[in-house]
Motif scaffolding. Structure first.
Motif, short mmCIF file in Angstrom:
data_model
loop_
_atom_site.label_atom_id
_atom_site.label_comp_id
_atom_site.label_asym_id
_atom_site.label_seq_id
_atom_site.Cartn_x
_atom_site.Cartn_y
_atom_site.Cartn_z
N SER A 133 0.87 -1.24 -0.06
CA SER A 133 -0.06 -0.09 -0.02
C SER A 133 0.88 1.28 -0.07
O SER A 133 1.90 1.17 0.50
N GLY A 135 2.51 4.46 0.98
CA GLY A 135 2.82 5.04 2.35
C GLY A 135 4.01 5.48 2.47
O GLY A 135 4.90 5.53 1.32
N ASP A 136 4.78 5.91 3.53
CA ASP A 136 5.73 6.72 3.69
C ASP A 136 6.70 5.82 4.52
O ASP A 136 6.36 5.36 5.80
N LYS A 158 6.60 2.32 8.72
CA LYS A 158 5.91 2.59 7.76
C LYS A 158 4.89 3.43 8.50
O LYS A 158 3.94 2.91 9.04
N ALA A 159 4.40 4.41 7.54
CA ALA A 159 3.19 5.39 8.11
C ALA A 159 2.08 5.21 6.80
O ALA A 159 2.69 5.36 5.63
N LEU A 160 1.00 5.22 6.80
CA LEU A 160 0.09 5.30 5.76
C LEU A 160 -1.09 6.27 6.08
O LEU A 160 -2.07 5.97 6.65
N GLU A 162 -2.97 8.28 4.60
CA GLU A 162 -4.13 8.30 3.82
C GLU A 162 -5.26 7.47 4.71
O GLU A 162 -6.59 7.47 4.66
N TRP A 165 -3.00 4.67 9.53
CA TRP A 165 -2.24 3.75 10.11
C TRP A 165 -0.74 3.88 10.30
O TRP A 165 -0.02 4.48 9.52
#
Length: 271
Positions: A133, A135-136, A158-160, A162, A165
């Motif tokens: 997905s 994410g950063d 990992k940051a999502l 949008e 999460w």
């Protein structure tokens, strides 16, 4: 992007070394302070053994292969499947060593293990979805704590944004004992600390903080993969824990005094 002089915000592309040497207090630093404030100061000034800094960390190799394949290619080199006690094998390893340069070397079996672990993660449908997905990866969040005013920082695997999460990848030698490891390594504190940092920047708490846990030991010929989230009680205890630690950190910063004597108790079985 350098972390020096940085303020509250959400930063992508910051080198890992700059993040760890920059301003702000992190969860791993609070872990040291939780044991003894002096240990935090010790960690900043104690000399490092450069020869040992490049020692293989299978957890980092797996992390890079799963979330940062470009970094894996840049930092790791997998050796040839060739015995060193034959002329052909010696030639193959000599050529490999020349091409590998200063990369961290994985033996052929270690490289195979890392690849199998990645494939095991990708065989888990929800884990694969999270990995693939948008994410950063390794973005850095800085914020000022509302109570103490101290600059805090975290770096989720990992940051999502949008979806709201956060995800962190953990490796374990024994999946059956992970719940105990989660407490011993204060992952509940990490959950609360990172979540509050996320909320400070984005204005709302993350909808989920997920631990992607990977076993580095074989079970039934496979490397187990699990996804966990902590319950509300664990998160509350984690928040209480980090706030206590942060208050101690603030008092030490104000006083310029970092106590170093730890209390040692006898083990329970000694009674």
């Amino acid at each position: 992007m350098s972390a020096q002089g940085i303020g509250p915000g959400y930063y992508q592309g910051m080198p890992n070394d700059d993040y760890h040497k920059g301003p702000g207090v992190s969860k791993s630093q609070l872990d040291l302070l939780h044991r003894s404030p002096a240990l935090l100061q010790w960690s900043r000034t104690a000399p490092e053994d450069d020869e040992k800094k490049t020692a293989l960390n299978i957890g980092d190799a797996c992390h890079a292969r799963i979330l940062e394949p470009h970094r894996f290619e840049a930092e790791y080199a997998v050796g040839p499947d060739a015995p060193r006690n034959t002329k052909a094998g010696k030639d193959a390893w000599a050529k490999f060593a020349e091409e590998a340069g200063d990369k961290t070397v994985l033996t052929h079996s270690e490289g195979r293990k890392v690849e199998l672990i990645r494939e095991s993660v990708m065989a888990h449908p929800h884990a694969r979805w999270l990995v693939e997905s948008a994410g950063d990866v390794e973005a850095s969040i800085y914020w000022n704590d509302e109570i103490t005013g101290e600059l805090c920082r975290c770096r989720p695997d990992k940051a999502l944004p949008e979806m709201g999460w956060l995800m962190d990848v953990k490796t374990t030698a024994d999946m059956g004992k992970f719940s105990r490891s989660a407490y011993e390594f204060r992952y509940h504190v990490q959950d609360a600390f990172y979540s509050d940092g996320y909320q400070a920047h984005f204005g709302e708490a993350p909808r989920a903080f997920l631990f992607l846990v990977i076993s580095t030991s074989i079970e039934c010929a496979r490397y187990p993969v699990r996804l966990f989230s902590l319950d509300a009680e664990a998160k509350d205890r984690g928040r209480f824990g980090y706030q206590q630690d942060l208050q101690v950190y603030h008092e030490c910063m104000q006083a310029g005094n970092w106590p170093g004597i730890e209390t040692l108790s006898l083990p329970h079985w000694a009674a």
